[in-house]
Design an enzyme around this catalytic site. Structure first.
Site, short mmCIF file in Angstrom:
data_model
loop_
_atom_site.label_atom_id
_atom_site.label_comp_id
_atom_site.label_asym_id
_atom_site.label_seq_id
_atom_site.Cartn_x
_atom_site.Cartn_y
_atom_site.Cartn_z
N LEU A 171 15.24 -44.43 9.81
CA LEU A 171 15.54 -43.01 9.68
C LEU A 171 16.97 -42.70 10.08
O LEU A 171 17.57 -41.76 9.58
CB LEU A 171 14.60 -42.20 10.58
CG LEU A 171 13.11 -42.31 10.25
CD1 LEU A 171 12.29 -41.63 11.32
CD2 LEU A 171 12.81 -41.71 8.89
N ASP A 193 22.18 -34.15 25.49
CA ASP A 193 22.77 -34.45 24.19
C ASP A 193 22.24 -33.51 23.12
O ASP A 193 21.69 -33.95 22.11
CB ASP A 193 22.52 -35.92 23.81
CG ASP A 193 23.45 -36.38 22.69
OD1 ASP A 193 24.44 -35.66 22.41
OD2 ASP A 193 23.20 -37.44 22.10
N GLY A 235 22.19 -44.64 15.50
CA GLY A 235 23.14 -43.97 16.37
C GLY A 235 23.85 -44.97 17.25
O GLY A 235 23.64 -46.17 17.11
N GLY A 236 24.68 -44.45 18.12
CA GLY A 236 25.41 -45.33 19.01
C GLY A 236 24.47 -46.06 19.95
O GLY A 236 24.74 -47.17 20.38
N PHE A 237 23.34 -45.43 20.23
CA PHE A 237 22.42 -46.00 21.22
C PHE A 237 21.35 -46.89 20.61
O PHE A 237 20.71 -47.65 21.29
CB PHE A 237 21.76 -44.88 22.00
CG PHE A 237 21.25 -43.80 21.08
CD1 PHE A 237 20.06 -43.96 20.42
CD2 PHE A 237 22.00 -42.63 20.87
CE1 PHE A 237 19.62 -43.00 19.56
CE2 PHE A 237 21.54 -41.67 20.00
CZ PHE A 237 20.34 -41.85 19.34
N GLY A 238 21.14 -46.78 19.32
CA GLY A 238 20.08 -47.60 18.73
C GLY A 238 19.69 -47.09 17.37
O GLY A 238 20.38 -46.27 16.77
N GLU A 239 18.58 -47.59 16.90
CA GLU A 239 18.14 -47.24 15.57
C GLU A 239 16.76 -46.60 15.64
O GLU A 239 15.97 -46.90 16.53
CB GLU A 239 18.08 -48.50 14.70
CG GLU A 239 19.46 -49.09 14.50
CD GLU A 239 19.42 -50.40 13.73
OE1 GLU A 239 18.37 -51.06 13.75
OE2 GLU A 239 20.44 -50.73 13.12
N VAL A 240 16.49 -45.74 14.66
CA VAL A 240 15.20 -45.06 14.63
C VAL A 240 14.48 -45.48 13.35
O VAL A 240 15.05 -45.50 12.27
CB VAL A 240 15.37 -43.53 14.63
CG1 VAL A 240 14.02 -42.85 14.79
CG2 VAL A 240 16.31 -43.12 15.74
N LYS A 293 12.26 -45.38 18.31
CA LYS A 293 13.69 -45.54 18.59
C LYS A 293 13.87 -46.82 19.38
O LYS A 293 13.21 -47.03 20.40
CB LYS A 293 14.18 -44.34 19.39
CG LYS A 293 15.65 -44.44 19.71
CD LYS A 293 16.17 -43.14 20.28
CE LYS A 293 16.24 -42.07 19.22
NZ LYS A 293 17.09 -40.94 19.62
#
Ligand SMILES: *[C@@H]1O[C@H](CO)[C@@H](O)[C@H](O)[C@H]1NC(C)=O
Ligand SMILES: *[C@@H]1O[C@H](CO)[C@@H](O)[C@H](O)[C@H]1NC(C)=O
Ligand SMILES: *[C@@H]1O[C@H](CO)[C@@H](O)[C@H](O)[C@H]1NC(C)=O
Ligand SMILES: *[C@@H]1O[C@H](CO)[C@@H](O)[C@H](O)[C@H]1NC(C)=O
Ligand SMILES: *[C@@H]1O[C@H](CO)[C@@H](O)[C@H](O)[C@H]1NC(C)=O
Length: 684
Positions: free
Chosen positions: A359, A478, A362-367, A382
């Protein structure tokens, strides 16, 4: 019944075929030996198998002999011509497992003055003679041997030969087993010890003894015999009397030796003709089943190696699966049991984290989108990578706490899963996508003004709940358009609360600056996150939703880059409406627009204490309270850069009915900012 009639007929048939007349001749036919066994004299290991009637001369026991004689001799006078013919089908079956190793020793067709050969030896003597009788004229033996062992003692030519023996196993003539193929016009080799039935014809006519062989499949006797030899029968059998039969033996090498059928005719004339065998009536040759071989050491080694390989593969698969689905579980997690998802379950739900189901990234991971089996509904997973395990306990505790937060406008967090260097958060899947898609992507329909205001109210209410409604203050950290999710009815849901902490590493403390540029209050770098920084981000989000522009757009000219500054500029010029999203097509309520834009500016005031609380924001949005008076020139409003040291102490003071943090300038002693006290009045 029919079988019995057949049996009876056969008996009559057979009986009529045996004729003796001591002077004229002797003839008989055995198409299998199931009838008239009384005429057959057996000794040694020889036996007739019933039903079927196969005559077995030897079996798999070693050093045995077997004899079968027709128990009436034929007589021949000294002066009259005599002849005899015989045709039999035999089969020499090697012992299972002895392939290539041969077997022994052989079968012989015998003419003997006596049916008692019990003094004869097995092995290479073939049950015909013994050491003392071998070579002696008193033995009165004439034999045609089918020898499957090469015996040097008797000058055997090979281990697959046919020979004629006169009172001695030292054959007077011998030849390798072969037959003349009429079709091919040449001799073809024949393997005696093949287990396959073989025709043998032996004719004695005008003192010439000839031996002819052929495999069973050849139904005509070949014209050319394998062996021919002049034999003086009177010299061998001075008594003028001989029994006919078979002898066979085993040694240390064994084979099953069978006679399937036998036809014989002796006559006192120069030639003899023969009643032919009915091949179709012959019994079948038993082929003993292979006994399980004695496992050779090599085989054992091979099996062991194979087993090891299989185990290694299975072990590899096991380790691979363990690794594939490995999780990190610690005792303290017990209390969160119900919220903990197994990695395998998530792996399966997301189709192995298939990129088709991704989906976002992002900088922190994937969804990833996933579907739980058995109608468990859609989920969003996530995947966050993290460096250190330390702080994990606290973080998971927080995650779990967040999971317990319940508000109609919060994306429900369903649970989590932990692996090495990875944390997976499971939340409900929001089918509407995120708000930024509606604002900036053409594939989604533009939102109407009333939809936008409704979403702002939803999110404000959720954020207010986080700040005040839960048992402890929860910061979102955020807030941005991509973290605001919509369901199918375009209702707003705040997602990803608290996640921004997770950026890069868990060690990121509350004072670390995290967030997204454009939504980050300037004081973040110095004093860290607070409810005030969340309010700032929400303000930026409000302006973004109303104007359809990102809070910070590096592609714009410098003076317009910061949305806050630009909106303020529009206000200063007296046309706040110019800031609105063109896609709205002017369809909005002027009063609401002003309220939303001004509230956005107020929330993004660089002076933290001048920002309203979320409770107040909710009040303003719901028009339960009027905004305080302020202008585009009020210090701290519409400013994007912290050039604040020089801002004079401001005293825009409003009266407030609802209690608001009454902050004096002294309370901000840690701040680099000069504190301003804005007192909010409800204006009602
Ligand atoms: C001999 O054959 C019989 C069956 O025909 C079998 O039971 C037996 O084990 C065999 N003996 C050997 C030594 O092969
Ligand atoms: C050999 O056989 C004959 C009969 O054919 C017998 O008289 C004699 O004793 C036997 N000799 C041995 C050594 O068995
Ligand atoms: C046939 O048998 C003979 C004698 O054992 C041998 O020399 C020859 O090679 C064999 N021929 C074939 C085609 O096997
Ligand atoms: C056959 O042998 C007998 C007895 O030894 C002898 O009298 C006779 O002449 C022989 N016959 C021939 C054709 O050699
Ligand atoms: C045996 O052979 C003789 C001479 O050829 C013949 O006359 C007689 O019919 C034969 N007997 C049988 C049963 O075939």
């Amino acid at each position: 019944m029919a079988q019995r009639v057949h049996l009876l007929l056969s008996i009559i048939f057979f009986l009529t075929l045996i004729r003796f007349s001591s002077q004229q001749g002797l003839s008989f036919v055995y198409n299998g030996f199931d009838q008239d066994q009384g005429y057959i004299h057996l000794d040694g290991v020889a036996r007739i198998h019933n039903p079927g009637g196969i005559l077995q001369l030897t079996d798999n026991t070693t050093l045995q002999k077997g004899h079968a004689f027709f128990n009436r001799p034929f007589d021949f006078g000294s002066d009259q011509p005599i002849s005899f013919s015989t045709h039999f089908v035999c089969a020499l079956v090697p012992k299972p497992g002895a392939d290539g190793g041969g077997g022994g020793h052989g079968t012989a067709f015998v003419l003997s003055s006596s049916t008692d050969l019990t003094q004869a030896y097995p092995t290479q003597y073939l049950g015909l003679l013994n050491t003392s009788s071998n070579g002696s004229p008193t033995s009165q033996i004439l034999a045609v041997e089918l020898d499957t062992v090469e015996t040097a003692e008797f000058d055997d030519i090979d281990n697959n030969h046919v020979g004629i023996d006169e009172n001695s196993l030292h054959s007077v003539v011998s030849a390798s087993a072969s037959y003349y193929s009429e079709r091919e016009g040449r001799n073809k080799n024949l393997t005696l010890l093949s287990g396959d039935p073989i025709h043998v014809w032996i004719d004695y006519e005008d003192t010439l003894l000839s031996v002819t062989l052929a495999p069973l499949k050849i139904d005509e006797k070949p014209r050319k015999p394998l062996l021919s030899r002049n034999i003086n029968l009177t010299a061998i059998f001075p008594g003028g009397k001989a029994f006919v039969g078979f002898s066979a033996s085993t040694g240390t090498l064994v084979s099953y030796q069978y006679i399937l059928g036998w036809s014989f005719n002796f006559s006192t004339s120069i030639t003899s003709s023969l009643q032919s065998l009915d091949i179709s009536k012959l019994p079948a040759v038993p082929h003993p089943k292979k006994k399980p071989k004695k496992t050779s050491p090599l085989l054992i080694i091979l099996v062991v190696i194979l087993a090891l390989v299989v185990m290694a593969v299975l072990g590899g698969v096991f380790v691979y699966r363990r690794k594939k689905y490995a999780e990190v579980r610690e005792p303290w997690e017990k209390q969160y049991g119900p919220l903990r998802y197994s990695y395998k379950r998530l792996y399966k739900a997301t189709g192995g984290f298939n990129s088709d189901g991704r989906l976002g990234k992002g900088g922190f991971g994937e969804v990833y989108k996933g579907t739980m089996p058995n109608g468990g509904g859609d989920i969003a997973v996530k995947r966050l990578s993290h460096g250190a395990e330390q702080g994990m306990k606290q973080f998971v505790a927080e995650v779990v706490t967040m999971g317990s937060l319940q508000h109609k406008n919060l994306v429900p967090l369903l649970g989590y899963c932990r692996r090495k260097r990875e944390l997976l958060l499971v939340s409900k899947y929001m089918e509407g996508g995120s708000v930024d898609q509606y604002l900036f992507q053409d594939d989604k329909p533009p939102l109407s003004w009333s939809q936008r205001v409704a979403i702002l109210r939803d999110i404000a209410s959720a954020l207010c709940y986080l700040h005040t409604g839960a048992s402890q203050v929860v910061l979102h950290r955020d807030i941005k358009a991509s973290n605001v999710m919509l369901n199918g009815n375009l209702q707003g849901f705040l997602g990803d609360f608290g996640m921004a902490r997770f950026d890069d590493n868990l060690a990121a403390s509350a004072t670390a600056a995290v967030g997204t540029i454009g939504y980050m209050a300037v004081e973040l770098t110095s004093t860290g996150t607070s409810t005030r920084t969340d309010v700032y981000a929400f303000g930026a989000f409000m302006l973004e939703v109303a104007c359809g522009r990102r809070p910070f757009d590096p592609e714009m000219p410098i003076e317009n880059r910061h949305l806050v500054k630009w909106v303020c500029e529009c206000w200063r010029k007296g046309s706040l409406v110019d800031a609105m999203d063109a896609r709205l097509g002017g369809k909005f309520s002027l009063g609401e627009v002003e309220m939303v834009l001004k509230l956005g500016l107020l929330c993004t005031c660089v002076v933290p204490d001048s920002r309203p609380t979320m409770e107040q924001v909710v009040q303003f949005l719901n028009r339960h309270q009027e905004l305080p008076d302020f202008s585009p020139d009020t210090p701290g409003i519409g400013v994007s850069v912290p050039v604040l040291r020089g801002i004079p102490s401001l005293a825009i003071t409003y009266t407030s009915e609802i209690s608001s943090p009454s902050i004096s300038s002294s309370s901000a002693n840690n701040s680099m900012f000069i504190s301003h006290t804005i007192l909010y009045g409800d204006g009602r």
